[in-house]
Design an enzyme around this catalytic site. Structure first.
Site, PDB file in Angstrom:
ATOM      1  N   LEU A  14      67.652  82.529  46.329  1.00  0.00           N
ATOM      2  CA  LEU A  14      67.294  82.041  47.660  1.00  0.00           C
ATOM      3  C   LEU A  14      65.847  82.405  48.028  1.00  0.00           C
ATOM      4  O   LEU A  14      65.099  81.569  48.541  1.00  0.00           O
ATOM      5  CB  LEU A  14      68.275  82.634  48.674  1.00  0.00           C
ATOM      6  CG  LEU A  14      68.593  81.887  49.950  1.00  0.00           C
ATOM      7  CD1 LEU A  14      68.695  80.382  49.757  1.00  0.00           C
ATOM      8  CD2 LEU A  14      69.894  82.420  50.519  1.00  0.00           C
ATOM      9  N   ALA A  15      65.439  83.636  47.743  1.00  0.00           N
ATOM     10  CA  ALA A  15      64.087  84.060  48.113  1.00  0.00           C
ATOM     11  C   ALA A  15      63.035  83.309  47.294  1.00  0.00           C
ATOM     12  O   ALA A  15      62.065  82.772  47.847  1.00  0.00           O
ATOM     13  CB  ALA A  15      63.933  85.565  47.898  1.00  0.00           C
ATOM     14  N   ARG A 299      81.858 100.253  55.752  1.00  0.00           N
ATOM     15  CA  ARG A 299      81.866 100.287  54.293  1.00  0.00           C
ATOM     16  C   ARG A 299      81.592 101.667  53.710  1.00  0.00           C
ATOM     17  O   ARG A 299      82.308 102.129  52.825  1.00  0.00           O
ATOM     18  CB  ARG A 299      80.779  99.342  53.760  1.00  0.00           C
ATOM     19  CG  ARG A 299      81.134  97.903  53.894  1.00  0.00           C
ATOM     20  CD  ARG A 299      80.030  97.034  53.347  1.00  0.00           C
ATOM     21  NE  ARG A 299      80.367  95.632  53.595  1.00  0.00           N
ATOM     22  CZ  ARG A 299      79.572  94.616  53.318  1.00  0.00           C
ATOM     23  NH1 ARG A 299      78.384  94.829  52.784  1.00  0.00           N
ATOM     24  NH2 ARG A 299      79.949  93.385  53.559  1.00  0.00           N
ATOM     25  N   HIS A 366      76.949  97.488  45.235  1.00  0.00           N
ATOM     26  CA  HIS A 366      76.958  96.147  45.812  1.00  0.00           C
ATOM     27  C   HIS A 366      75.557  95.635  46.148  1.00  0.00           C
ATOM     28  O   HIS A 366      75.224  94.500  45.848  1.00  0.00           O
ATOM     29  CB  HIS A 366      77.822  96.189  47.076  1.00  0.00           C
ATOM     30  CG  HIS A 366      78.028  94.872  47.723  1.00  0.00           C
ATOM     31  ND1 HIS A 366      78.465  93.767  47.029  1.00  0.00           N
ATOM     32  CD2 HIS A 366      77.865  94.457  49.007  1.00  0.00           C
ATOM     33  CE1 HIS A 366      78.561  92.738  47.856  1.00  0.00           C
ATOM     34  NE2 HIS A 366      78.186  93.118  49.051  1.00  0.00           N
ATOM     35  N   SER A 419      72.194  89.947  54.384  1.00  0.00           N
ATOM     36  CA  SER A 419      71.460  89.816  53.120  1.00  0.00           C
ATOM     37  C   SER A 419      70.990  88.385  52.894  1.00  0.00           C
ATOM     38  O   SER A 419      69.845  88.170  52.489  1.00  0.00           O
ATOM     39  CB  SER A 419      72.302  90.305  51.946  1.00  0.00           C
ATOM     40  OG  SER A 419      73.516  89.619  51.885  1.00  0.00           O
ATOM     41  N   LEU A 420      71.849  87.411  53.139  1.00  0.00           N
ATOM     42  CA  LEU A 420      71.400  86.022  52.984  1.00  0.00           C
ATOM     43  C   LEU A 420      70.265  85.741  53.947  1.00  0.00           C
ATOM     44  O   LEU A 420      69.303  85.043  53.631  1.00  0.00           O
ATOM     45  CB  LEU A 420      72.562  85.051  53.228  1.00  0.00           C
ATOM     46  CG  LEU A 420      73.608  84.943  52.126  1.00  0.00           C
ATOM     47  CD1 LEU A 420      74.777  84.083  52.570  1.00  0.00           C
ATOM     48  CD2 LEU A 420      72.997  84.371  50.851  1.00  0.00           C
TER      49      LEU A 420
END
Lengths: 628, 285
Positions: A14-15, A299, A366, A419-420
């Site tokens: 994506l980046a 988390r 992760h 994150s997205l």
């Protein structure tokens, strides 16, 4: 328009694709390098969604609240101006994705639907079914294909980045890459290089949710050429990953959110079938230890609790690294409706039905909050200057970094579904910064002498030659397995200085073991062992940065948990004002010492650690996070 | 704010590849890999050293557990590529990345059927498992094929929305009905693995047909509020040789799609749209 220049982007997630599109739109030609077809990048794995304060659910959500949640979730460790810009820009980005064709899930009114995600009180997460990352990546992949059709972007798929090339002033003026089929090593000229090479979860393999190509090797390679790495000790471990010998696969937080209960048998070595173990013999440790949040603790807290039960109390199922995540008590119709995607993943990869057999899970590496250090440019009111060439610039002039391989947005811990957002935002911002940078360059790389390029090609060919003919007894697979185990045990969910010292020593030994490497394959065509062995070597170098950074930070902050230095809050915080005041004081004293960015500089004998101040001009660090 | 590095640097400093002169590799001793197993499985793999050499078969016996996937087995095999006859051979080359059946990389033929290796559990199979590269695509090496044709076809049908630019427009957001989005979502999950192409009798290197996945993308983009502006052009691009009429209606595609995408439904819808377009082309709007 300015003269058309060449820019190299490494990484087609994506980046990288966002950066490519923006640079192409600015009129320059992009050479986009990827290890495989770009749409196979790890961005596709992001399931949950993408945060943006659209306020579509009538909950008075706004960008300031999103900003506050992101900063506090990261324990104030992120520079605030870029994070503010991230949250401010999020709604705009969502609407651009929508125009590109992303099938975001809808409200009955036809607006983008939003749901709640861990660590937030608002429904802020936009999603496209259960495959948001896939949808977002494909939308930019299509735009890149459109620009490829008019030669504005040239793709180099099946090429592996090996090194940058610097001119006599130390500016990055190109790269050296290897064709993964012909093994040809070749130099490519460019006026700027963007590294968008993703995360490094493979340092913890097989206990990671990351793709096999998320090795961090590219970041490690530029680090070894002088680029700084920041906050490498901050690595997010997802508490609930299903087990597998090849990898551990993410089981979304939704499983706990919809009523899933985590437990182990109270007795060590209770080998009964889980469904035959009565309630009284089950230890629901999250519910006992955190009565207010129960199974819905964040988390990092869940990961630590599972670690404690399996490693300290040794109550893991059959003494192993696993605990039950139990959905068998849920109404099957309800569970199917709310958790269908997750149930199917578990069924598909284990052949077992979570509605009749409790799932077996364990924490897994992760997301890397840390990564390549990048600059930013803000005015004195803390507003980011979006067209500045300083944004996302590494300390090597002409080299930029964006996406999970940078360190910029998540501080000590990442908020779910950020994150997205950060990878798309960073890619776009980087594209603009690169356009500004090359517009200010006096000379293009075309006129440079070929010497530096040729020298780097020769050096890389020498390394290949050594690896190809390495005939010791140490397989790269074995070294990688040892690395993953070492990192998981000693530089993982819980850290202590003794085991960290030992890890640093063992990482040196792993590096030394390359002297005894056996590649086991001399084929000069599509030799996967060669590329892999080279990646493993660079992973060991990167793991040293993580271990050194973790060793140096003597505190607990976000994902970095070192119990010997815990700043214990008083248990009776809600009733005793004095205790509260004391906690505040301790917390602020600790911040005075440790609220700073870890910087690692390359040195042949091991990383050199120092610290940089953090820009906290917008929200002063005043309140500790408390989830009890 | 510079601080000293933690004083834990061990003394050994004979570092290799530290961007300093390379040291000669020396030989030493190390233990071999332990292999614990509860069961074992035989793999028969079709191999090919490069695009121009002849294919050949090799057979391997591997320790395994029933809950393991084919990808996990292939990863194990890299470690000790020894055939059933005891011959040490080059590791089998194969593609994989996410191992969660979403990146589309690991499609191969398993017992003759196109499938994702990462989600194929060993316990589904009886006896020896046969692995071959995905059919219809040029072979690079062993189980790796070149699927670049698929992406060339996406260009051919203009599988994108033409944005004026990736900037903010100050316009109100698009509105789409939840039902339309839910239908589009089915097609947007296509991961370009190539399974449908491998199963399609009309698709191969020597034919022009763009294949089921490509047609489904035309269906998807023609139904987006902005994508529909270029609907006519996309339809025209599948109204020529290699387009929709090359589909032989074998319906294999929909049977092998790992994401259960209703490919034949998309092709049916496109058939109606193309007929309508023909009328429009003849008689005007």
């Amino acid at each position: 328009m300015n003269e058309r220049r060449q820019v190299i982007v490494v990484g087609g997630g994506l980046a990288g694709q966002w950066a490519s599109i923006r640079i192409a739109e600015a009129g320059h030609q992009v050479q986009l390098f990827s290890l495989f077809e770009t749409l196979r990048s790890h961005s596709v794995c992001a399931q949950g969604g993408i945060n943006a304060a659209l306020n579509n659910k009538g909950e008075h959500d706004n960008v300031d609240q999103h900003f506050f949640d992101t900063i506090t979730s990261g324990c104030y460790l992120a520079n605030q101006p870029p994070v503010k810009a991230l949250c401010d820009t999020a709604p705009e980005l969502i609407y651009i994705f929508e125009r590109m064709g992303v099938a975001f899930s809808r409200t009955p009114e036809g607006l983008i639907d939003q749901r709640r995600f861990g660590g937030m009180h608002h429904r802020r997460t936009c999603f496209a079914g259960a495959s948001t990352g896939q949808q977002l990546l494909y939308s930019v992949d299509q735009q890149v294909r459109r620009l490829e059709a008019v030669q504005q972007i040239i793709k180099y798929e099946w090429w592996e980045f090996l090194a940058i090339v610097k001119d006599s002033d130390g500016r990055c003026c190109g790269i050296v890459a290897m064709n993964l089929r012909s093994l040809e090593v070749r130099a490519f000229r460019a006026d700027a290089v963007v590294l968008a090479s993703g995360g490094m979860g493979q340092l913890y393999a097989p206990k990671t949710t990351c793709s096999v190509n998320s090795t961090g090797a590219a970041a490690s390679r530029v680090y070894q050429q002088g680029a700084r790495i920041a906050n490498a000790e901050f690595f997010q471990f997802h508490p609930t990953a299903m087990l597998g010998t090849d990898k551990t696969r993410l089981m979304s937080e939704a499983a706990r959110g919809e009523g899933g209960r985590i437990w182990v048998p109270r007795q060590l070595n209770d080998r009964r079938d889980p469904t035959a173990i009565p309630e009284s013999d089950r230890f629901y440790f999250l519910e006992e230890w955190f009565p207010r949040y129960g199974n819905n603790v964040p988390r990092d807290i869940a990961s630590r609790a599972i670690w404690k039960v399996t490693r300290e109390l040794e109550l893991g199922i059959n003494g192993d690294d696993r605990v039950y995540l139990d959905l068998t008590h849920l109404d099957p119709t309800f569970a199917e409706l709310r958790l269908g995607g997750l149930l199917n993943i578990y069924r598909k990869f284990t052949g077992l039905d979570p509605l009749t057999t409790p799932m077996e899970i364990f924490p897994a590496a992760h997301y890397a909050m840390g990564g390549l250090w990048v600059d930013f440019d803000a005015n004195d009111r803390g507003q980011l200057c979006p067209d500045s060439p300083r944004n996302h610039a590494t300390n090597i002039p002409g080299l930029y970094a964006c996406g999970e391989c940078d360190y910029a947005y998540h501080g000590a811990n990442r908020l779910g579904a950020n994150s997205l957002l950060s990878t798309a935002f960073a890619g776009r911002l980087t594209g603009d910064a690169v356009a500004a940078y090359i517009n200010g360059l006096e000379h293009s790389s075309d006129g440079l002498s070929p010497d530096a390029y040729d020298a780097e090609v020769r050096y890389q060919n020498r390394i290949n030659h050594h690896f190809m003919h390495a005939n010791g007894d140490c397989s790269p697979y074995r070294i990688h397995a040892d690395l993953g185990e070492l990192m998981t045990n000693n530089v993982g969910v819980v850290r202590d200085n003794g085991p960290l010292d030992s890890a640093i020593g063992q990482l040196y030994e792993l590096e030394q073991s390359f002297a005894r490497l056996k590649l086991g394959e001399v084929t000069p065509w599509a030799n996967q062992s060669l590329a892999y062995a080279r990646q493993v070597f660079d992973m060991v170098k990167l793991a040293q940065v993580v271990a050194f950074s973790a060793r140096a930070r003597d505190e607990c902050r976000g994902a970095h948990y070192k119990p010997a230095f815990i700043n214990q809050l008083s248990d009776d915080i809600l009733t005793h004002h004095e205790a509260y005041e004391l906690d505040q004081k301790h917390w602020q004293e600790n911040n005075e010492q440790w609220l700073k960015t870890t910087i690692a500089d390359y040195h042949p004998e091991g990383p050199r650690i120092r610290y940089d101040p953090i820009d906290t001009c917008l929200i002063k660090p005043e309140q500790p996070r408390d989830y009890r | 704010m510079t601080t000293q590095p933690p004083d834990v640097v061990p003394e050994s400093a004979d570092l290799i590849l530290n961007r300093d002169p390379l040291l000669a590799f020396e030989l030493g001793n190390d233990d071999s890999l332990p292999a614990s197993s509860i069961d074992q499985i035989d793999l028969k793999i079709r191999r090919q050293d490069d695009p121009f050499s002849k294919p050949y078969w090799q057979q391997f016996r591997l320790p395994c557990q029933g809950k393991e996937t084919i990808t996990a087995l292939l990863r194990k095999l890299r470690n000790q590529p020894v055939t059933i006859d005891g011959e040490t051979v080059d590791p089998v080359a194969f593609d994989h990345n996410c191992m969660e059946e979403v990146c589309g990389a690991c499609a191969i033929l398993i017992n003759g059927k196109p499938r994702m290796a990462c989600s194929a559990l060993i316990e589904e199979f009886n006896g020896m498992i046969t692995l071959e590269p995905l059919s219809k695509f040029p072979i690079i090496r062993d189980l790796i094929v070149d699927r670049s044709r698929m992406f060339a076809h996406l260009k051919r049908v203009k599988a994108w929305i033409t944005l004026d630019g990736t900037w903010e427009t100050q316009q109100p957001p698009l509105r789409m009905s939840p039902h339309d989005v839910a239908v589009n979502y089915l097609y947007s999950r296509c991961m370009y693995c190539g399974c449908c192409m491998a199963a399609c009798p009309q698709y191969d290197e020597n034919q022009e047909f763009v294949g089921p996945a490509t047609l489904a993308q035309v269906r998807l983009l023609n139904h987006h509020p902005l994508g529909q502006y270029e609907k006519t052009e996309r339809l025209h691009r599948i109204m020529t040789v290699g387009g929709l009429s090359d589909c032989g209606n074998a319906q294999n595609c929909v049977r092998v799609c790992p994401k259960e995408i209703p490919l034949t439904t998309a092709i049916g819808e496109l058939g109606r749209a193309v007929t309508w377009q023909l009328f429009k082309d003849l008689f005007g709007d």
